[in-house]
Write a protein that holds these residues in place. Structure first.
Motif, PDB file in Angstrom:
ATOM      1  N   ARG A  17      44.347  49.297  46.178  1.00 43.51           N
ATOM      2  CA  ARG A  17      43.892  48.569  44.995  1.00 43.51           C
ATOM      3  C   ARG A  17      42.478  48.043  45.201  1.00 43.51           C
ATOM      4  O   ARG A  17      41.609  48.179  44.331  1.00 43.51           O
ATOM      5  N   ALA A  21      39.265  49.397  43.150  1.00 41.08           N
ATOM      6  CA  ALA A  21      38.484  48.480  42.320  1.00 41.08           C
ATOM      7  C   ALA A  21      37.022  48.475  42.751  1.00 41.08           C
ATOM      8  O   ALA A  21      36.128  48.318  41.921  1.00 41.08           O
ATOM      9  N   PHE A 129      33.916  39.160  45.535  1.00 35.73           N
ATOM     10  CA  PHE A 129      34.495  38.829  44.226  1.00 35.73           C
ATOM     11  C   PHE A 129      35.890  39.436  44.088  1.00 35.73           C
ATOM     12  O   PHE A 129      36.839  38.760  43.671  1.00 35.73           O
ATOM     13  N   LEU A 130      36.031  40.716  44.464  1.00 39.98           N
ATOM     14  CA  LEU A 130      37.325  41.383  44.334  1.00 39.98           C
ATOM     15  C   LEU A 130      38.348  40.791  45.292  1.00 39.98           C
ATOM     16  O   LEU A 130      39.518  40.611  44.945  1.00 39.98           O
ATOM     17  N   ARG A 132      38.474  37.837  46.294  1.00 45.22           N
ATOM     18  CA  ARG A 132      38.895  36.493  45.841  1.00 45.22           C
ATOM     19  C   ARG A 132      39.757  36.583  44.572  1.00 45.22           C
ATOM     20  O   ARG A 132      40.821  35.992  44.509  1.00 45.22           O
ATOM     21  N   PHE A 133      39.288  37.333  43.595  1.00 43.56           N
ATOM     22  CA  PHE A 133      39.950  37.243  42.297  1.00 43.56           C
ATOM     23  C   PHE A 133      40.967  38.357  42.035  1.00 43.56           C
ATOM     24  O   PHE A 133      41.748  38.255  41.114  1.00 43.56           O
ATOM     25  N   VAL A 134      40.937  39.420  42.824  1.00 45.80           N
ATOM     26  CA  VAL A 134      41.974  40.441  42.664  1.00 45.80           C
ATOM     27  C   VAL A 134      42.997  40.297  43.778  1.00 45.80           C
ATOM     28  O   VAL A 134      44.193  40.266  43.536  1.00 45.80           O
ATOM     29  N   GLU A 136      43.174  37.703  45.697  1.00 51.65           N
ATOM     30  CA  GLU A 136      43.494  36.265  45.791  1.00 51.65           C
ATOM     31  C   GLU A 136      43.525  35.762  47.223  1.00 51.65           C
ATOM     32  O   GLU A 136      44.440  35.050  47.628  1.00 51.65           O
ATOM     33  N   LEU A 139      39.057  31.551  50.958  1.00 51.87           N
ATOM     34  CA  LEU A 139      37.650  31.689  51.346  1.00 51.87           C
ATOM     35  C   LEU A 139      37.509  32.020  52.828  1.00 51.87           C
ATOM     36  O   LEU A 139      36.696  32.850  53.221  1.00 51.87           O
ATOM     37  N   LYS A 154      30.771  31.776  49.508  1.00 57.34           N
ATOM     38  CA  LYS A 154      30.750  30.914  48.320  1.00 57.34           C
ATOM     39  C   LYS A 154      29.578  31.269  47.411  1.00 57.34           C
ATOM     40  O   LYS A 154      29.735  31.396  46.199  1.00 57.34           O
ATOM     41  N   LEU A 157      30.181  34.273  45.526  1.00 55.59           N
ATOM     42  CA  LEU A 157      31.145  34.056  44.445  1.00 55.59           C
ATOM     43  C   LEU A 157      30.499  33.341  43.258  1.00 55.59           C
ATOM     44  O   LEU A 157      30.791  33.668  42.102  1.00 55.59           O
ATOM     45  N   PHE A 158      29.627  32.412  43.550  1.00 56.14           N
ATOM     46  CA  PHE A 158      28.928  31.718  42.453  1.00 56.14           C
ATOM     47  C   PHE A 158      28.139  32.718  41.622  1.00 56.14           C
ATOM     48  O   PHE A 158      28.187  32.716  40.400  1.00 56.14           O
ATOM     49  N   LEU A 161      30.454  34.894  39.559  1.00 57.06           N
ATOM     50  CA  LEU A 161      31.028  34.205  38.408  1.00 57.06           C
ATOM     51  C   LEU A 161      29.973  33.969  37.334  1.00 57.06           C
ATOM     52  O   LEU A 161      30.277  34.034  36.139  1.00 57.06           O
ATOM     53  N   VAL A 164      29.770  37.101  35.488  1.00 58.35           N
ATOM     54  CA  VAL A 164      30.949  37.279  34.631  1.00 58.35           C
ATOM     55  C   VAL A 164      30.821  36.420  33.386  1.00 58.35           C
ATOM     56  O   VAL A 164      31.055  36.869  32.259  1.00 58.35           O
TER      57      VAL A 164
ATOM     58  N   ASP B   8      28.153  25.759  37.898  1.00 61.85           N
ATOM     59  CA  ASP B   8      28.486  25.892  39.317  1.00 61.85           C
ATOM     60  C   ASP B   8      29.752  25.116  39.660  1.00 61.85           C
ATOM     61  O   ASP B   8      30.568  25.562  40.466  1.00 61.85           O
ATOM     62  N   SER B  11      32.564  27.048  38.464  1.00 60.16           N
ATOM     63  CA  SER B  11      32.771  28.165  39.404  1.00 60.16           C
ATOM     64  C   SER B  11      33.500  27.697  40.649  1.00 60.16           C
ATOM     65  O   SER B  11      34.429  28.354  41.129  1.00 60.16           O
ATOM     66  N   ILE B  15      36.832  29.084  42.153  1.00 57.84           N
ATOM     67  CA  ILE B  15      36.887  29.644  43.500  1.00 57.84           C
ATOM     68  C   ILE B  15      37.968  28.953  44.318  1.00 57.84           C
ATOM     69  O   ILE B  15      38.521  29.516  45.260  1.00 57.84           O
ATOM     70  N   ARG B  47      42.606  40.921  36.984  1.00 58.80           N
ATOM     71  CA  ARG B  47      43.420  41.177  38.180  1.00 58.80           C
ATOM     72  C   ARG B  47      44.617  42.053  37.830  1.00 58.80           C
ATOM     73  O   ARG B  47      44.907  43.045  38.497  1.00 58.80           O
ATOM     74  N   VAL B  50      43.574  45.580  37.181  1.00 56.32           N
ATOM     75  CA  VAL B  50      43.311  46.364  38.397  1.00 56.32           C
ATOM     76  C   VAL B  50      44.625  46.764  39.056  1.00 56.32           C
ATOM     77  O   VAL B  50      44.804  47.899  39.511  1.00 56.32           O
ATOM     78  N   MET B  53      46.140  49.504  37.185  1.00 60.44           N
ATOM     79  CA  MET B  53      45.372  50.727  37.411  1.00 60.44           C
ATOM     80  C   MET B  53      45.762  51.382  38.740  1.00 60.44           C
ATOM     81  O   MET B  53      45.937  52.594  38.822  1.00 60.44           O
ATOM     82  N   SER B  54      45.917  50.548  39.781  1.00 62.17           N
ATOM     83  CA  SER B  54      46.203  51.126  41.099  1.00 62.17           C
ATOM     84  C   SER B  54      47.642  51.594  41.192  1.00 62.17           C
ATOM     85  O   SER B  54      47.940  52.532  41.921  1.00 62.17           O
TER      86      SER B  54
END
Lengths: 169, 318
Positions: A17, A21, A129-130, A132-134, A136, A139, A154, A157-158, A161, A164, B8, B11, B15, B47, B50, B53-54
């Motif tokens: 995955r 991605a 990014f992936l 962290r957000f895919v 999960e 850090l 970090k 990631l800022f 985001l 995005v 920020d 964000s 995060i 998420r 994805v 998709m996978s």
């Protein structure tokens, strides 16, 4: 580490995955997933348990993605396929199909926007990014997997985001 | 805390690195909370997308490939057919193919040869005495009865004849006989096969066949001369070297093929006969080559005449 087969069974979907991605190309993702486990198998003796197995595997995967990106191999094809495959098929990947048409359209738009934002990031930023957000991941785990400091993670990631958010508006 | 959260800060909350104060603000402030909510909902959708998709890789992979396969198959076939057509239409290729398509072998043109009429004949009765002198019988296109010096009594007499279309020497004699024979006791001569003389096969004279004289195959006189005695030998004008046959080359076979030919008045070799054979296809090669030779014909009294010649063709491997 003893039952490598079970390990592959368990982590394969996740590794695939992440790579898919990152590269948005199935064939390459399949190959690199395979490569990832081959490398893991060869290096299994060197695994000290300093991080979790998943972090360790993600580290290998992230390295493979980076190598692949920097080698520039198949870039032309990927670009060609990426525009045709994913843009038109994003709808297929929307999880819940019982949404109203409006919600579906909106969801599709949002997903496309995030893909677009991700495509504009650098490879490192996208990886972080992936993860962290895919995937999960925490850090600290991301920092271990990418070999970056937590602060750098970090800041990546800022940036991601911010991109995005810009695309979503 | 005054005002809303900066991008920020939002964000940082997303995060998972938000400060406690910011988190509580996000919970309390409707606007900031909504922004965090919207973004995290979008990221959640992403998420799941994805993930979807996978997981659904197999079927989609096959489908997407099937489309591509159909197109590429068509393209490859079209390219292959176009390639064949294009290659076939290139001039050098056409030139290469054409000679194969229209390969005509011209038969070796040899001058028309009339049957040599200057034959000869001979015969005899296996007598110990030479044939006696006498008149030649009449001519006919086909011989039925060979001439004899002492005609046999028969109920149905058949006039003996010889085959000849040339003017025959006239001898005034009551009996048949060899015009060149000696006077004496009537005899059919020492030849055999009927007829008169020392030859064979029912003619008169020293030759072979139903004619008269020293030649062969009917007629009068000599078919071809031998060199010497007023007859000059033919001289080679054009010589064609024989080729080696493949078998002989492989067997490293060497030697001499001896051919007897008759060089006619035009200097063209006729009636070729292999006198000494080598085999392994070399006889044929020699005959083939010598057939292309051309001669200055042999002369007798200033006139070209057919002369018998023997040719030795030597095959030697270098």
């Amino acid at each position: 580490m003893d039952d490598f087969e079970a390990l592959v069974e368990h982590y394969r979907p996740r590794v695939f995955r992440f790579i898919l991605a990152s590269l948005r190309n199935r064939e390459t993702a399949e190959n690199l997933t395979q490569d990832c486990f081959v490398r893991a198998y060869r290096a299994r003796d060197r695994f000290r348990g300093g991080a979790s197995v998943s972090t360790w595997l993600m580290q290998i995967a992230a390295n493979l993605v980076r190598d692949h990106e920097s080698s520039g191999r198949l870039k032309f094809w990927r670009r060609m396929l990426a525009s045709s495959t994913d843009a038109s098929e994003v709808e297929d990947w929307i999880p819940d199909r019982r949404m109203s048409p409006e919600a579906l359209a909106s969801a599709k738009e949002q997903i496309e926007a995030i893909w677009k934002a991700a495509s504009k990031l650098t490879e490192r930023q996208r990886t972080v990014f992936l993860l962290r957000f895919v995937e999960e991941m925490e850090l600290l785990e991301i920092a271990q997997a990418t070999g970056l400091s937590e602060g750098t993670v970090k800041s990546h990631l800022f940036r991601a985001l911010a991109a995005v958010r810009k695309e979503l508006r | 805390m005054s005002g809303h959260l900066s991008s920020d800060k939002i964000s940082a909350i997303l995060i998972g690195d938000g400060a406690p104060g910011e988190l509580s603000h996000a919970r309390e402030c409707a606007m900031c909370g909504a922004e965090v909510e919207t973004l995290s909902a979008a990221l959640g959708l992403f998420r799941e997308s994805v993930q979807e998709m996978s997981e659904r890789r197999a079927c989609v992979a096959v489908e997407s490939h099937r489309g591509a396969a159909w197109v590429s198959s068509l393209a490859i076939h079209a390219a292959a057919i176009a390639g064949i057509v294009v290659i076939g239409s290139i001039r050098p290729v056409m030139n290469m193919v054409q000679p194969v398509a229209t390969y005509l072998i011209a038969p070796p043109l040899r001058p028309y040869v009339e049957k040599l009429t200057k034959g000869g004949g001979g015969g005899g009765g296996r007598s110990s005495i030479d044939a006696s002198k006498g008149a030649l019988p009449k001519t006919s296109p086909r011989p039925f009865t060979p001439p004899r010096v002492d005609p046999v009594e028969s109920k149905l007499p058949m006039t003996p004849t010889i085959v000849a279309d040339a003017p025959l020497p006239k001898i005034d004699a009551a009996n048949f006989g060899d015009p060149l024979g000696r006077l004496g006791v009537p005899s059919n001569g020492s030849g055999w096969g009927g007829g008169i003389g020392i030859g064979i096969d029912g003619g008169v004279g020293v030759g072979k066949g139903p004619g008269a004289g020293p030649g062969t195959n009917g007629g009068f006189g000599d078919g071809a001369y031998r060199a010497g005695g007023g007859v000059s030998s033919p001289v080679v004008l054009l010589r064609v070297e024989p080729e080696y046959s493949e078998e002989a080359r492989r067997a490293k076979w060497q030697g001499v093929v001896e051919l007897q030919i008759v060089v006619d008045e035009r200097g063209v070799p006729q009636q070729m006969r292999v006198m000494r054979s080598l085999g392994l296809g070399l006889d044929e090669k020699a005959t083939e080559a010598v057939a292309k030779w051309r001669f200055k014909p042999g002369m007798k009294n200033g006139k070209p005449v057919p002369v018998i010649a023997v040719i030795q063709v030597t095959f030697r491997l270098l």
